[in-house]
Scaffold this motif. Structure first.
Motif, PDB file in Angstrom:
ATOM      1  N   GLY A 113       0.814  -1.205   0.000  1.00  0.00           N
ATOM      2  CA  GLY A 113       0.000   0.000   0.000  1.00  0.00           C
ATOM      3  C   GLY A 113       0.849   1.255   0.000  1.00  0.00           C
ATOM      4  O   GLY A 113       2.082   1.203   0.076  1.00  0.00           O
ATOM      5  N   PRO A 114       0.216   2.426  -0.129  1.00  0.00           N
ATOM      6  CA  PRO A 114       0.946   3.700  -0.130  1.00  0.00           C
ATOM      7  C   PRO A 114       1.894   3.809   1.061  1.00  0.00           C
ATOM      8  O   PRO A 114       1.508   3.577   2.204  1.00  0.00           O
ATOM      9  CB  PRO A 114      -0.185   4.735  -0.037  1.00  0.00           C
ATOM     10  N   GLY A 115       3.152   4.126   0.773  1.00  0.00           N
ATOM     11  CA  GLY A 115       4.146   4.253   1.829  1.00  0.00           C
ATOM     12  C   GLY A 115       4.816   2.960   2.218  1.00  0.00           C
ATOM     13  O   GLY A 115       5.782   2.952   2.976  1.00  0.00           O
ATOM     14  N   GLY A 116       4.334   1.819   1.698  1.00  0.00           N
ATOM     15  CA  GLY A 116       4.925   0.523   2.026  1.00  0.00           C
ATOM     16  C   GLY A 116       6.233   0.289   1.293  1.00  0.00           C
ATOM     17  O   GLY A 116       6.513   0.910   0.256  1.00  0.00           O
ATOM     18  N   GLY A 117       7.027  -0.629   1.808  1.00  0.00           N
ATOM     19  CA  GLY A 117       8.340  -0.896   1.220  1.00  0.00           C
ATOM     20  C   GLY A 117       8.305  -1.456  -0.177  1.00  0.00           C
ATOM     21  O   GLY A 117       9.298  -1.379  -0.916  1.00  0.00           O
ATOM     22  N   TYR A 118       7.163  -2.035  -0.592  1.00  0.00           N
ATOM     23  CA  TYR A 118       7.044  -2.612  -1.932  1.00  0.00           C
ATOM     24  C   TYR A 118       5.939  -1.939  -2.744  1.00  0.00           C
ATOM     25  O   TYR A 118       5.434  -2.510  -3.703  1.00  0.00           O
ATOM     26  CB  TYR A 118       6.759  -4.111  -1.831  1.00  0.00           C
ATOM     27  N   SER A 119       5.585  -0.727  -2.368  1.00  0.00           N
ATOM     28  CA  SER A 119       4.481  -0.032  -3.040  1.00  0.00           C
ATOM     29  C   SER A 119       4.764   0.236  -4.513  1.00  0.00           C
ATOM     30  O   SER A 119       3.833   0.390  -5.315  1.00  0.00           O
ATOM     31  CB  SER A 119       4.179   1.292  -2.327  1.00  0.00           C
ATOM     32  N   PHE A 120       6.037   0.272  -4.888  1.00  0.00           N
ATOM     33  CA  PHE A 120       6.382   0.548  -6.285  1.00  0.00           C
ATOM     34  C   PHE A 120       5.932  -0.575  -7.224  1.00  0.00           C
ATOM     35  O   PHE A 120       5.827  -0.378  -8.434  1.00  0.00           O
ATOM     36  CB  PHE A 120       7.893   0.777  -6.432  1.00  0.00           C
ATOM     37  N   PHE A 121       5.664  -1.768  -6.682  1.00  0.00           N
ATOM     38  CA  PHE A 121       5.182  -2.866  -7.516  1.00  0.00           C
ATOM     39  C   PHE A 121       3.675  -2.804  -7.771  1.00  0.00           C
ATOM     40  O   PHE A 121       3.170  -3.494  -8.662  1.00  0.00           O
ATOM     41  CB  PHE A 121       5.491  -4.217  -6.853  1.00  0.00           C
ATOM     42  N   SER A 122       2.976  -2.002  -6.991  1.00  0.00           N
ATOM     43  CA  SER A 122       1.517  -1.964  -7.074  1.00  0.00           C
ATOM     44  C   SER A 122       1.044  -1.203  -8.315  1.00  0.00           C
ATOM     45  O   SER A 122       1.567  -0.149  -8.655  1.00  0.00           O
ATOM     46  CB  SER A 122       0.939  -1.310  -5.823  1.00  0.00           C
ATOM     47  N   GLY A 123       0.039  -1.770  -8.973  1.00  0.00           N
ATOM     48  CA  GLY A 123      -0.563  -1.120 -10.125  1.00  0.00           C
ATOM     49  C   GLY A 123       0.225  -1.227 -11.409  1.00  0.00           C
ATOM     50  O   GLY A 123      -0.114  -0.573 -12.400  1.00  0.00           O
ATOM     51  N   VAL A 124       1.267  -2.043 -11.427  1.00  0.00           N
ATOM     52  CA  VAL A 124       2.089  -2.189 -12.639  1.00  0.00           C
ATOM     53  C   VAL A 124       2.528  -3.643 -12.807  1.00  0.00           C
ATOM     54  O   VAL A 124       2.427  -4.446 -11.885  1.00  0.00           O
ATOM     55  CB  VAL A 124       3.354  -1.299 -12.591  1.00  0.00           C
ATOM     56  N   ASP A 125       3.030  -3.952 -13.991  1.00  0.00           N
ATOM     57  CA  ASP A 125       3.755  -5.205 -14.200  1.00  0.00           C
ATOM     58  C   ASP A 125       5.226  -4.823 -14.213  1.00  0.00           C
ATOM     59  O   ASP A 125       5.759  -4.387 -15.231  1.00  0.00           O
ATOM     60  CB  ASP A 125       3.361  -5.880 -15.521  1.00  0.00           C
ATOM     61  N   GLY A 126       5.862  -4.941 -13.075  1.00  0.00           N
ATOM     62  CA  GLY A 126       7.272  -4.574 -12.940  1.00  0.00           C
ATOM     63  C   GLY A 126       8.160  -5.793 -12.879  1.00  0.00           C
ATOM     64  O   GLY A 126       9.120  -5.832 -12.099  1.00  0.00           O
ATOM     65  N   SER A 127       7.860  -6.785 -13.705  1.00  0.00           N
ATOM     66  CA  SER A 127       8.547  -8.085 -13.636  1.00  0.00           C
ATOM     67  C   SER A 127      10.064  -7.958 -13.615  1.00  0.00           C
ATOM     68  O   SER A 127      10.746  -8.627 -12.838  1.00  0.00           O
ATOM     69  CB  SER A 127       8.127  -8.957 -14.827  1.00  0.00           C
ATOM     70  N   ARG A 128      10.613  -7.116 -14.469  1.00  0.00           N
ATOM     71  CA  ARG A 128      12.064  -7.047 -14.583  1.00  0.00           C
ATOM     72  C   ARG A 128      12.715  -6.605 -13.267  1.00  0.00           C
ATOM     73  O   ARG A 128      13.775  -7.108 -12.880  1.00  0.00           O
ATOM     74  CB  ARG A 128      12.456  -6.094 -15.711  1.00  0.00           C
ATOM     75  N   ALA A 129      12.048  -5.702 -12.570  1.00  0.00           N
ATOM     76  CA  ALA A 129      12.619  -5.177 -11.324  1.00  0.00           C
ATOM     77  C   ALA A 129      12.713  -6.236 -10.229  1.00  0.00           C
ATOM     78  O   ALA A 129      13.510  -6.093  -9.300  1.00  0.00           O
ATOM     79  CB  ALA A 129      11.787  -3.992 -10.833  1.00  0.00           C
ATOM     80  N   PHE A 130      11.915  -7.294 -10.319  1.00  0.00           N
ATOM     81  CA  PHE A 130      11.963  -8.346  -9.308  1.00  0.00           C
ATOM     82  C   PHE A 130      13.345  -8.992  -9.240  1.00  0.00           C
ATOM     83  O   PHE A 130      13.740  -9.502  -8.196  1.00  0.00           O
ATOM     84  CB  PHE A 130      10.911  -9.418  -9.600  1.00  0.00           C
ATOM     85  N   VAL A 131      14.069  -8.983 -10.338  1.00  0.00           N
ATOM     86  CA  VAL A 131      15.391  -9.610 -10.345  1.00  0.00           C
ATOM     87  C   VAL A 131      16.533  -8.633 -10.574  1.00  0.00           C
ATOM     88  O   VAL A 131      17.681  -8.946 -10.286  1.00  0.00           O
ATOM     89  CB  VAL A 131      15.463 -10.746 -11.397  1.00  0.00           C
ATOM     90  N   THR A 132      16.231  -7.430 -11.090  1.00  0.00           N
ATOM     91  CA  THR A 132      17.299  -6.455 -11.311  1.00  0.00           C
ATOM     92  C   THR A 132      17.487  -5.536 -10.119  1.00  0.00           C
ATOM     93  O   THR A 132      18.563  -4.972  -9.930  1.00  0.00           O
ATOM     94  CB  THR A 132      17.005  -5.586 -12.547  1.00  0.00           C
ATOM     95  N   GLY A 133      16.417  -5.338  -9.336  1.00  0.00           N
ATOM     96  CA  GLY A 133      16.509  -4.420  -8.202  1.00  0.00           C
ATOM     97  C   GLY A 133      16.424  -2.964  -8.603  1.00  0.00           C
ATOM     98  O   GLY A 133      16.653  -2.077  -7.780  1.00  0.00           O
ATOM     99  N   ASP A 134      16.077  -2.692  -9.858  1.00  0.00           N
ATOM    100  CA  ASP A 134      15.920  -1.314 -10.335  1.00  0.00           C
ATOM    101  C   ASP A 134      14.464  -0.906 -10.151  1.00  0.00           C
ATOM    102  O   ASP A 134      13.602  -1.243 -10.960  1.00  0.00           O
ATOM    103  CB  ASP A 134      16.309  -1.219 -11.818  1.00  0.00           C
ATOM    104  N   PHE A 135      14.181  -0.165  -9.075  1.00  0.00           N
ATOM    105  CA  PHE A 135      12.814   0.177  -8.719  1.00  0.00           C
ATOM    106  C   PHE A 135      12.394   1.573  -9.180  1.00  0.00           C
ATOM    107  O   PHE A 135      11.361   2.078  -8.770  1.00  0.00           O
ATOM    108  CB  PHE A 135      12.618   0.043  -7.206  1.00  0.00           C
ATOM    109  N   LYS A 136      13.213   2.190 -10.000  1.00  0.00           N
ATOM    110  CA  LYS A 136      12.835   3.476 -10.578  1.00  0.00           C
ATOM    111  C   LYS A 136      11.800   3.209 -11.674  1.00  0.00           C
ATOM    112  O   LYS A 136      11.716   2.093 -12.204  1.00  0.00           O
ATOM    113  CB  LYS A 136      14.058   4.176 -11.147  1.00  0.00           C
ATOM    114  N   PRO A 137      10.990   4.219 -12.038  1.00  0.00           N
ATOM    115  CA  PRO A 137       9.932   4.010 -13.039  1.00  0.00           C
ATOM    116  C   PRO A 137      10.425   3.336 -14.323  1.00  0.00           C
ATOM    117  O   PRO A 137       9.754   2.456 -14.864  1.00  0.00           O
ATOM    118  CB  PRO A 137       9.426   5.429 -13.303  1.00  0.00           C
TER     119      PRO A 137
END
Length: 282
Positions: A113-137
């Motif tokens: 949820g908003p403010g959570g440590g993994y909130s950047f994954f919410s509302g998107v398919d951020g598959s690549r970031a799961f293994v690259t660690g690149d959490f920028k947009p």
């Protein structure tokens, strides 16, 4: 348990109860059904009896020959715009997509949820970031082409995690209403990567993944624990960047003191050598 044995037990149990309480019901099947329904223990027993075959089928369908999870496809589909509506704002539901599959992670609001440590994954398919660690947009994308074997196995493990812990509710579609190209290609990539499963599992046990959280105002933090990376162990480890010869990406790994001189490991700048938690540069 053998189905015939189950049937025998069911008949014996029901007959014994009826003969004791209502012997006049033995010849009337409708009354027998109504009578049995009054006893929770009998209802539970018959649910167990009928569940046997269905459970076995589910187990068989849950895994595939290549080791990647096989999921019964739901009918709901999400475009990029629709998925973006589910970030948990104002107490709303929280969804995320991984390799084209959409999961409801609302019950993990503290994390997603908003403010959570993994909130950047919410509302998107951020598959690549799961293994690259690149959490920028620009890193939170569904494009998983060109990754290494370890990365595809890592994605498979993440998919296993979400399948077991959260509800699989739909598919992530592109703007043209078609499944993303990676949805179909990923299965083949995972299959090929699974040929190295035994070595990869040993590697993962030696260098478990770090815990990671990201906050825009602070950057990324990586840390190790006795459960980080999903590997239960009796040591914590020290965060190090890990490079694999078959991967173009670097990930955070927890290393034991005896492995700190491994050529694949590199210290994080401005992080003490004996620290179990490190802040990464923004």
């Amino acid at each position: 348990m053998n189905k015939l044995v189950k049937l025998s037990l069911a008949v014996l149990l029901l007959a014994s109860v009826i003969a004791w309480y209502q012997p006049n019901l033995i010849y009337n099947t409708k009354d027998i059904h109504d009578f049995a329904a009054k006893f929770p223990a009998l209802v539970s027993f018959f649910k167990w009896f009928h569940a046997g075959k269905a459970t076995n089928s589910k187990v068989e369908d849950a895994s595939s020959k290549d080791g990647s999870p096989e999921l019964a496809e739901p009918t709901r589909i999400f475009t990029k715009e629709e998925l973006a509506k589910y970030k948990g704002e104002n107490g709303g539901d929280i969804y995320l997509a991984l390799m084209g599959r959409v999961f409801d992670v609302t019950r993990g609001r503290d994390y997603y949820g908003p403010g959570g440590g993994y909130s950047f994954f919410s509302g998107v398919d951020g598959s690549r970031a799961f293994v690259t660690g690149d959490f920028k947009p620009e890193g939170l994308i569904d494009d998983i082409t060109g990754l290494g074997s370890q990365d595809y196995i890592g994605l498979r493990d993440w998919l296993d995690f979400y399948m077991k812990d959260y509800q699989y509710i739909g598919l992530f579609y592109d703007a043209d209403g078609k499944t993303t190209e990676y949805y179909h290609d990923a299965k083949q990539w995972i299959k090929e990567a699974s040929n190295y499963k035994e070595d990869e599992d040993l590697f993962k046990e030696k260098f478990p993944m770090c815990n990671i959280e990201y906050k825009p105002e602070e950057g990324s933090r990586v840390w190790c624990s006795t459960k980080s990376g999903g590997i239960q162990r009796d040591w914590v480890g020290f965060p190090r960047s890990l490079y694999s010869a078959d991967s173009k990406n670097i990930r955070c790994a927890c290393a034991q003191e005896t492995d700190l001189n491994d050529s694949l490991l590199k210290e994080y700048p401005n992080c003490p050598k004996d620290a179990t938690s490190c802040m990464l540069p923004k």
